[in-house]
Design an enzyme around this catalytic site. Structure first.
Site, short mmCIF file in Angstrom:
data_model
loop_
_atom_site.label_atom_id
_atom_site.label_comp_id
_atom_site.label_asym_id
_atom_site.label_seq_id
_atom_site.Cartn_x
_atom_site.Cartn_y
_atom_site.Cartn_z
N ARG A 56 0.85 -1.20 0.00
CA ARG A 56 0.00 0.00 0.00
C ARG A 56 0.88 1.24 0.00
O ARG A 56 2.04 1.19 0.40
CB ARG A 56 -0.92 -0.01 1.24
CG ARG A 56 -1.89 -1.19 1.22
CD ARG A 56 -2.72 -1.23 2.49
NE ARG A 56 -3.57 -0.09 2.65
CZ ARG A 56 -4.78 0.07 2.09
NH1 ARG A 56 -5.25 -0.88 1.30
NH2 ARG A 56 -5.49 1.15 2.32
N HIS A 82 -4.84 -24.19 33.72
CA HIS A 82 -4.80 -25.43 32.95
C HIS A 82 -6.21 -25.95 32.76
O HIS A 82 -7.00 -25.91 33.71
CB HIS A 82 -3.98 -26.49 33.70
CG HIS A 82 -4.02 -27.83 33.04
ND1 HIS A 82 -3.26 -28.12 31.93
CD2 HIS A 82 -4.77 -28.95 33.32
CE1 HIS A 82 -3.53 -29.37 31.56
NE2 HIS A 82 -4.43 -29.89 32.38
P1 FAD Z 1 -7.01 4.65 7.13
O1 FAD Z 1 -7.68 3.60 7.91
O2 FAD Z 1 -6.67 4.37 5.72
O3 FAD Z 1 -7.92 5.95 7.23
C1 FAD Z 1 -7.60 7.13 6.57
C2 FAD Z 1 -8.88 7.90 6.34
O4 FAD Z 1 -8.55 9.20 5.87
C3 FAD Z 1 -9.77 7.28 5.27
O5 FAD Z 1 -11.05 7.08 5.79
C4 FAD Z 1 -9.77 8.30 4.16
O6 FAD Z 1 -11.03 8.39 3.47
C5 FAD Z 1 -9.51 9.59 4.93
N1 FAD Z 1 -8.95 10.65 4.09
C6 FAD Z 1 -7.87 10.56 3.26
N2 FAD Z 1 -7.63 11.76 2.67
C7 FAD Z 1 -8.59 12.59 3.15
C8 FAD Z 1 -8.89 13.96 2.90
N3 FAD Z 1 -8.14 14.70 2.07
N4 FAD Z 1 -9.95 14.51 3.53
C9 FAD Z 1 -10.72 13.77 4.38
N5 FAD Z 1 -10.48 12.49 4.64
C10 FAD Z 1 -9.43 11.90 4.05
N6 FAD Z 1 -4.06 -3.70 10.16
C11 FAD Z 1 -4.03 -4.33 11.35
O7 FAD Z 1 -3.43 -3.80 12.31
N7 FAD Z 1 -4.65 -5.53 11.53
C12 FAD Z 1 -5.31 -6.15 10.52
O8 FAD Z 1 -5.85 -7.24 10.72
C13 FAD Z 1 -5.36 -5.51 9.27
N8 FAD Z 1 -6.04 -6.08 8.25
C14 FAD Z 1 -6.10 -5.42 7.05
C15 FAD Z 1 -6.78 -6.04 6.00
C16 FAD Z 1 -6.85 -5.41 4.78
C17 FAD Z 1 -7.59 -6.08 3.65
C18 FAD Z 1 -6.26 -4.13 4.59
C19 FAD Z 1 -6.38 -3.42 3.28
C20 FAD Z 1 -5.58 -3.51 5.62
C21 FAD Z 1 -5.48 -4.16 6.87
N9 FAD Z 1 -4.78 -3.60 7.93
C22 FAD Z 1 -4.72 -4.25 9.12
C23 FAD Z 1 -4.11 -2.31 7.81
C24 FAD Z 1 -5.00 -1.22 8.44
O9 FAD Z 1 -6.25 -1.21 7.81
C25 FAD Z 1 -4.33 0.13 8.31
O10 FAD Z 1 -3.04 0.06 8.89
C26 FAD Z 1 -5.13 1.19 9.05
O11 FAD Z 1 -6.43 1.29 8.52
C27 FAD Z 1 -4.44 2.55 8.92
O12 FAD Z 1 -5.14 3.47 9.66
P2 FAD Z 1 -5.10 5.02 9.29
O13 FAD Z 1 -6.05 5.67 10.22
O14 FAD Z 1 -3.71 5.49 9.24
O15 FAD Z 1 -5.64 5.12 7.80
P1 NAD Z 2 2.83 -6.65 2.06
O1 NAD Z 2 3.91 -5.68 2.01
O2 NAD Z 2 2.52 -7.38 3.30
O3 NAD Z 2 3.07 -7.79 0.94
C1 NAD Z 2 3.23 -7.49 -0.40
C2 NAD Z 2 3.94 -8.66 -1.05
O4 NAD Z 2 3.89 -8.48 -2.44
C3 NAD Z 2 5.42 -8.75 -0.66
O5 NAD Z 2 5.73 -10.07 -0.29
C4 NAD Z 2 6.14 -8.32 -1.92
O6 NAD Z 2 7.40 -8.92 -2.08
C5 NAD Z 2 5.17 -8.78 -2.98
N1 NAD Z 2 5.28 -8.07 -4.26
C6 NAD Z 2 5.53 -6.75 -4.46
N2 NAD Z 2 5.50 -6.48 -5.78
C7 NAD Z 2 5.23 -7.64 -6.41
C8 NAD Z 2 5.06 -7.98 -7.78
N3 NAD Z 2 5.16 -7.09 -8.76
N4 NAD Z 2 4.76 -9.27 -8.08
C9 NAD Z 2 4.64 -10.20 -7.08
N5 NAD Z 2 4.80 -9.92 -5.79
C10 NAD Z 2 5.07 -8.65 -5.44
O7 NAD Z 2 1.55 -5.87 1.50
P2 NAD Z 2 0.01 -6.24 1.48
O8 NAD Z 2 -0.19 -7.69 1.71
O9 NAD Z 2 -0.55 -5.62 0.26
O10 NAD Z 2 -0.52 -5.47 2.75
C11 NAD Z 2 -0.44 -4.04 2.80
C12 NAD Z 2 -0.32 -3.57 4.21
O11 NAD Z 2 -1.52 -3.80 4.91
C13 NAD Z 2 0.79 -4.27 4.95
O12 NAD Z 2 1.78 -3.31 5.28
C14 NAD Z 2 0.19 -4.82 6.18
O13 NAD Z 2 0.87 -4.39 7.33
C15 NAD Z 2 -1.24 -4.27 6.21
N6 NAD Z 2 -2.11 -5.40 6.55
C16 NAD Z 2 -2.01 -5.92 7.80
C17 NAD Z 2 -2.77 -7.02 8.14
C18 NAD Z 2 -2.63 -7.59 9.50
O14 NAD Z 2 -2.08 -6.93 10.38
N7 NAD Z 2 -3.11 -8.80 9.76
C19 NAD Z 2 -3.64 -7.60 7.22
C20 NAD Z 2 -3.69 -7.05 5.95
C21 NAD Z 2 -2.93 -5.95 5.63
#
Ligand code: FAD
Ligand code: NAD
Length: 489
Positions: A290, A462
């Protein structure tokens, strides 16, 4: 710290937070608890075009992915495990739209919950797009298209991140999707391609594999989960293989063509050690990382420092180069994790109120919510060897845990690493049932600088999975009771 509202003038606040994800909404609430007047601006609209709070985490990230992981895990248990318990089912099926509707209900409950939390804490939520015009001015283009400015003593940027696209396989939201699209498949794809064997690829790949997809994960690197302790990643690799996730390392995607069925099939072209390869899928998830969201956020005149990859540059206290502007969460350096952003939000709020709060960046827990879960904190063996630190380890397999065996969930292990001289815990790495919750015991212990002996001397109930943590800590000094010890002391 009171806000002033003078008719005909811009609204004024002590703090304006931009973004209501876990970094932004937590910062806003904590600021309000500390007596600041606070507005939190959010531009997110859900798939029904409704403005909602919660950011990536609640809407399309942590929560919906875990809802689907839980649903698909129950399906798999019903398919594979119930019979072992003597439970028979006449016919097992999966109603995907119903599963997605449950996920949406959970999401709505939580995003509405933030509205309630804002009201309870007197945070003013504003739906609209924010742009920072000057060090004390945030321009809002609200949902109705009206424009107005907010004045703020302090601004907290919490605008989060969005998926990275790769040119060879551009997202079309039909057959090639990002993590958001992968939460919305209305049927189980027969052949699913996942690009990227990172956290999202493994979690969402697992969801659809459990429901019957034949999943192939194409990973560009030649190592699997390089940031995870090698003993654990080797263990995980075997487990995923048994689960039917076909993970192809060193596979670089080069392009695609649509298959015979027009938009219904896609051939992904990639190169690996054997040369040019091609594989046909019904859906492809691109999950290659991301990137921070800063587009159109700053007026050109505002000279805010950004890092090379677009992250807002901040110090350890999340201060930017402009003294009253802070940035927290995914938009700044560090792991993109909800809890990391929330802790940064709390730190900024408390420092604005004169407290000395710090985030302990050395103790950020990481979890991959597959089954079994993978969880770790602190240093792994490879990092410690590189740093020349003398350490000792203790491990305990869940195969020797009474509770894990009773639950028929005994894959994996707990591994604890401690300093060879002081016995202080330096890291913990778990693959196994409830690894996230087990790890938290060690995160707390490490915050208090516990030694392996401290955990060993603590009484554990346990039968519980956490006994594996106890035994691993005992094993660090050769005192484990329920397995053979490498060292006897
Ligand atoms: P975000 O949650 O991205 O929030 C940012 C907000 O800012 C958004 O709502 C956006 O609309 C708003 N915004 C942006 N620009 C503007 C603007 N100009 N004006 C007004 N609003 C704006 N992390 C974990 O710790 N555990 C997990 O299990 C986990 N699972 C994930 C699964 C998936 C599929 C994905 C995609 C991510 C996951 N993550 C997980 C990562 C986690 O979602 C992010 O790290 C977290 O949401 C980041 O929080 P944030 O508040 O920085 O940003
Ligand atoms: P990631 O960085 O975890 O994994 C991306 C993977 O894609 C890496 O292994 C990388 O080597 C590979 N990659 C990059 N370019 C590639 C290419 N061109 N072809 C093939 N492989 C390629 O990123 P993500 O899985 O997209 O997750 C994004 C972020 O969201 C992470 O930083 C993670 O911390 C957060 N997230 C967290 C959780 C959680 O905490 N359980 C769950 C989902 C997402």
């Amino acid at each position: 710290m009171n806000s002033e509202r003078v008719k005909g003038m811009n609204k004024q606040y002590d703090v304006v937070v931009i973004g209501s994800g876990p970094a932004g909404y937590v910062a806003a609430i904590r600021c309000a608890q500390l007596g600041f007047s606070v507005a939190c601006v959010e531009k997110w609209k859900n798939k029904k075009n409704k403005a909602v709070y919660g950011g990536t985490c609640l809407n399309v990230g942590c929560i919906p992915s875990k809802a689907l992981l839980d649903s698909s895990h129950k399906f798999l248990e019903a398919q594979n495990d119930f019979d072992l318990h003597g439970i028979s089912l006449q016919k097992l099926g999966i109603d995907v739209p119903k599963m997605l509707a449950r996920k949406d209900k959970v999401v709505n409950q939580l995003t509405d919950g933030i509205k309630g939390l804002f009201a309870a804490n007197k945070v003013e939520g504003i739906f609209g797009t924010a742009k920072i015009k000057g060090p004390n001015t945030v321009a809002i283009s609200d949902c109705d298209g009206d424009n107005h400015d907010l004045e703020a003593k302090y601004i907290i940027i919490a605008t989060g991140s969005k998926p990275i696209d790769i040119p060879p396989v551009p997202i079309d939201d039909k057959i090639i999707v990002d993590s958001t699209g992968a939460l919305e498949f209305d049927e189980v794809p027969k052949r699913l391609g996942v690009i990227g064997a990172g956290v999202i690829g493994l979690e969402l790949g697992s969801v659809w594999a459990r429901l019957g997809s034949e999943v192939t994960v194409l990973e560009a690197l030649d190592s699997f989960l390089p940031s995870v302790d090698r003993e654990i990643s080797r263990n995980v690799s075997k487990i995923f293989g048994k689960q039917g996730l076909n993970i192809k390392l060193a596979s670089r995607v080069t392009g695609y063509s649509l298959g015979k069925g027009g938009k219904k099939q896609i051939n992904i072209e990639y190169s690996d050690q054997d040369g040019e390869e091609k594989k046909t899928f019904d859906k492809v998830i691109v999950a290659v990382g991301r990137r921070p969201m800063t587009e159109d956020l700053f007026d050109d005149k505002l000279q805010i420092d950004l890092c090379d990859r677009g992250f807002v540059k901040v110090d350890d206290q999340c201060k930017t180069n402009i003294s009253n502007i802070f940035a927290v969460g995914d938009v700044v350096r560090g792991p993109m994790l909800a809890h990391k952003g929330s802790e940064e939000g709390v730190m900024v709020a408390e420092r604005l109120a004169g407290k000395k709060t710090q985030v302990n960046y050395d103790l950020i827990p990481s979890v991959i919510y597959t089954h079994p879960e993978i969880a770790w904190v602190g240093k792994n063996e490879e990092e410690l060897k590189e740093e020349g630190v003398d350490f000792k380890t203790g491990s305990f397999p869940f195969a020797a845990s009474g509770r894990a065996l009773a639950a028929n969930d005994s894959e994996g292990l707990v591994k604890i690493i401690a300093d060879a001289q002081t016995d202080r815990i330096l890291g913990c790495h778990i693959v196994g049932p409830s690894a996230a919750d087990l790890l938290q015991q060690i995160v707390i212990s490490m915050e208090f600088s516990a030694s392996a002996e401290d955990i060993g001397l603590t009484m554990f109930s346990h039968p519980a999975l956490s006994e594996a943590v106890h035994e691993a800590a005992l094993a660090v000094n050769g005192h484990a009771i329920h397995i053979g010890n490498k060292k006897k002391r």
